[in-house]
Design an enzyme around this catalytic site. Structure first.
Site, PDB file in Angstrom:
ATOM      1  N   THR A 194       0.873  -1.356   0.191  1.00 49.77           N
ATOM      2  CA  THR A 194       0.031   0.129  -0.019  1.00 49.77           C
ATOM      3  C   THR A 194       0.847   1.297   0.153  1.00 49.77           C
ATOM      4  O   THR A 194       0.528   2.170  -0.756  1.00 49.77           O
ATOM      5  CB  THR A 194      -0.927   0.001   1.170  1.00 49.77           C
ATOM      6  N   GLY A 220       5.651  -8.080   1.937  1.00 50.55           N
ATOM      7  CA  GLY A 220       6.338  -9.195   2.608  1.00 50.55           C
ATOM      8  C   GLY A 220       5.217 -10.256   3.061  1.00 50.55           C
ATOM      9  O   GLY A 220       5.487 -11.465   2.697  1.00 50.55           O
ATOM     10  N   THR A 243      13.115   5.378  10.704  1.00 48.55           N
ATOM     11  CA  THR A 243      13.857   4.350  11.008  1.00 48.55           C
ATOM     12  C   THR A 243      13.411   3.009  10.595  1.00 48.55           C
ATOM     13  O   THR A 243      12.210   2.397  10.805  1.00 48.55           O
ATOM     14  CB  THR A 243      13.960   4.132  12.744  1.00 48.55           C
ATOM     15  N   GLN A 279       1.053  -9.537  -6.018  1.00 40.69           N
ATOM     16  CA  GLN A 279       0.547 -11.087  -6.085  1.00 40.69           C
ATOM     17  C   GLN A 279       1.526 -11.948  -7.002  1.00 40.69           C
ATOM     18  O   GLN A 279       1.265 -13.153  -7.014  1.00 40.69           O
ATOM     19  CB  GLN A 279      -0.915 -11.107  -6.417  1.00 40.69           C
ATOM     20  N   CYS A 309     -14.202  -8.186  -0.051  1.00 41.80           N
ATOM     21  CA  CYS A 309     -12.991  -8.311  -0.673  1.00 41.80           C
ATOM     22  C   CYS A 309     -11.827  -7.807   0.442  1.00 41.80           C
ATOM     23  O   CYS A 309     -11.655  -7.844   1.486  1.00 41.80           O
ATOM     24  CB  CYS A 309     -12.618  -7.762  -2.034  1.00 41.80           C
TER      25      CYS A 309
HETATM   26  C1  LIG Z   1      -2.455  -7.251  -0.399  1.00 37.48           C
HETATM   27  C2  LIG Z   1      -1.990  -6.525  -1.871  1.00 37.48           C
HETATM   28  C3  LIG Z   1      -1.709  -4.927  -1.686  1.00 37.48           C
HETATM   29  C4  LIG Z   1      -1.619  -4.370  -0.123  1.00 37.48           C
HETATM   30  O1  LIG Z   1      -0.452  -5.006   0.390  1.00 37.48           O
HETATM   31  P1  LIG Z   1       0.119  -4.579   2.134  1.00 37.48           P
HETATM   32  O2  LIG Z   1       1.175  -4.892   2.113  1.00 37.48           O
HETATM   33  O3  LIG Z   1      -0.942  -5.164   2.603  1.00 37.48           O
HETATM   34  O4  LIG Z   1      -0.214  -3.000   1.933  1.00 37.48           O
HETATM   35  C5  LIG Z   1      -1.561  -4.171  -2.494  1.00 37.48           C
HETATM   36  N1  LIG Z   1      -1.718  -4.857  -4.096  1.00 37.48           N
HETATM   37  C6  LIG Z   1      -2.252  -6.345  -4.189  1.00 37.48           C
HETATM   38  C7  LIG Z   1      -2.226  -6.618  -5.466  1.00 37.48           C
HETATM   39  C8  LIG Z   1      -2.411  -6.928  -3.052  1.00 37.48           C
HETATM   40  O5  LIG Z   1      -2.620  -8.026  -3.044  1.00 37.48           O
END
Ligand SMILES: *Cc1c(COP(=O)(O)O)cnc(C)c1O
Length: 404
Positions: free
Chosen positions: A74, A202, A242, A181, A328
């Site tokens: 995000t 991660g 940090t 993904q 979702c």
């Molecule tokens: C899970 C996901 C995010 C968000 O990732 P976070 O590390 O939870 O902020 C963004 N894009 C896709 C396609 C995701 O599957």
């Protein structure tokens, strides 16, 4: 059989114990701040972070200077899109993305619209693919960024990123991709797809939550990017604060483990996925696959079980963790914008279940899920007047809804 089955690996994955092991010392004896340049505690932490950065860079085949650690995908998406928007606003204020992107791309674009940016949300076809000609035509003189994901988190559809990258390079537009993904699951070639910015996280690759990275390429010319978190100038001035050392160590280890087993896992998970899909499609009638039949993630299965409401089905298979189309990935449950963008009718959208297979799923679990879901769908349909009428009159659902 264990008492519960986790099959929601697009939402998050368990942290691999091997990842936890390498993280632990960085909470306790190696707790230093990598920005502390005057003593050993700082040096130890800094060198661990740089090793992690080198490892991530080697696996993604980029330069280690091009890897910026963040708090997750995000934040990476926010930095990429807002950072480019801010840096290139004098060139233009048009951004192109796609209707089926994750909310962390779509909501950032919506935010920018309030500040005078024009965003084009490309439509997708019934399989979730954008039309490359439409993309090319959408690029105008004022276009500064194209943001298109590699793999969709709901339906698993894989966009043609190599071709998208080619179009962006030809038109001299910056190309960002949300690869959350895809990274660690399928091969991602940043160089040949001409990707300028790539986000990943991660916790989608058996690493810890709250850590991710943005790859910022400097392929031909240095990319301008304005930081969105200021204060201290960490991460080459692009992301202050940090560093989360244990999480960064864990992210690198998680990516290494995914990379080492990628070929095997792709084969294993796609076989298990196909087994589920075939069982549902052959043993139940009026079951539809959502997304692309072939161009998709090996671990994704999104299926509509007509006449059975998604949340009702989930309630009757409570020990199995899956996702429904109407709740979702966002904090507030709302109908899936992805299934809507595919043009699916309401019945199909409200009966969609997403199965997300992962590293720790076994064939035994898959067999269990197949049996439980088939049994649950059959018994719930017993209570569906529409289904019963359909069976009695041998009509399809669309004939029932739109009588001739
Ligand atoms: C899970 C996901 C995010 C968000 O990732 P976070 O590390 O939870 O902020 C963004 N894009 C896709 C396609 C995701 O599957």
């Amino acid at each position: 059989m264990t008492s519960s089955v986790y099959m929601d690996n697009h939402a998050t994955t368990p942290t691999d114990p091997r990842v936890v092991d390498v993280m632990l010392p960085y909470f306790t004896e190696k707790f230093g701040n990598p920005a502390s340049r005057q003593h050993k505690y700082g040096w130890v932490a800094e060198s661990a972070v740089e090793n992690a950065r080198n490892s991530v860079a080697r696996i993604l085949r980029v330069d280690s200077k091009e890897v910026i650690f963040t708090s997750g995908a995000t934040e990476s998406n926010n930095l990429a899109i807002k950072g480019i928007a801010e840096a290139y606003s004098s060139k233009g204020k048009q951004i192109i993305t796609c209707a089926t992107e994750h909310k962390s791309v779509l909501d950032v674009c919506k935010h920018l619209e309030k500040f005078g940016y024009k965003v084009t949300y490309l439509p997708v076809n019934e399989f979730g693919l954008i039309d490359l000609n439409v993309l090319e035509q959408a690029i105008i003189k004022e276009t500064i960024l194209v943001s298109i994901m590699i793999a969709n988190n709901e339906i698993g559809t894989l966009q043609d990123v190599e071709k998208i990258g080619m179009i962006c390079a030809k038109k001299d537009v910056i190309f960002h991709t949300d690869a959350t993904q895809a990274v660690g699951k399928i091969p991602v070639d940043i160089e040949s797809a001409k990707i300028d910015l790539l986000s990943f996280s991660g916790h989608k690759i058996y690493g810890p939550k709250g850590v991710g990275a943005l790859v910022v390429r400097n392929r031909n010319k240095k990319l301008k990017l304005i930081s969105q978190i200021d204060g201290g100038g960490h991460e080459r001035g692009l992301r202050s604060g940090t560093l989360n050392v244990p999480a960064i160590i864990g992210l690198a280890k998680a990516l290494e483990l995914c990379n080492d087993s990628m070929d095997e896992e792709q084969k294993r998970l796609s076989l298990l996925r196909d087994k589920m899909q075939n069982a549902f499609l052959t043993e139940l009638d009026e079951v539809y696959l959502n997304g692309h039949p072939t161009q998709r993630l090996p671990n994704n299965l999104n299926i509509s079980f007509m006449y059975v409401e998604d949340n009702t089905l989930m309630m009757s298979i409570k020990e199995i963790a899956v996702s429904s189309g109407s709740a979702c990935s966002t904090a507030q449950p709302q109908p899936s914008h992805v299934l809507k963008a595919l043009g699916l009718n309401e019945e199909r959208r409200h009966s969609a279940i997403r199965f997300g297979l992962g590293r720790f799923n076994t064939e035994e679990e898959v067999d269990y899920v197949i049996d439980r879901v088939i049994q649950a769908v059959k018994s719930l349909r017993e209570f569906s007047p529409v289904y019963k009428k359909r069976v009695a009159t041998k009509q399809t659902v669309s004939e029932l809804q739109h009588p001739k």
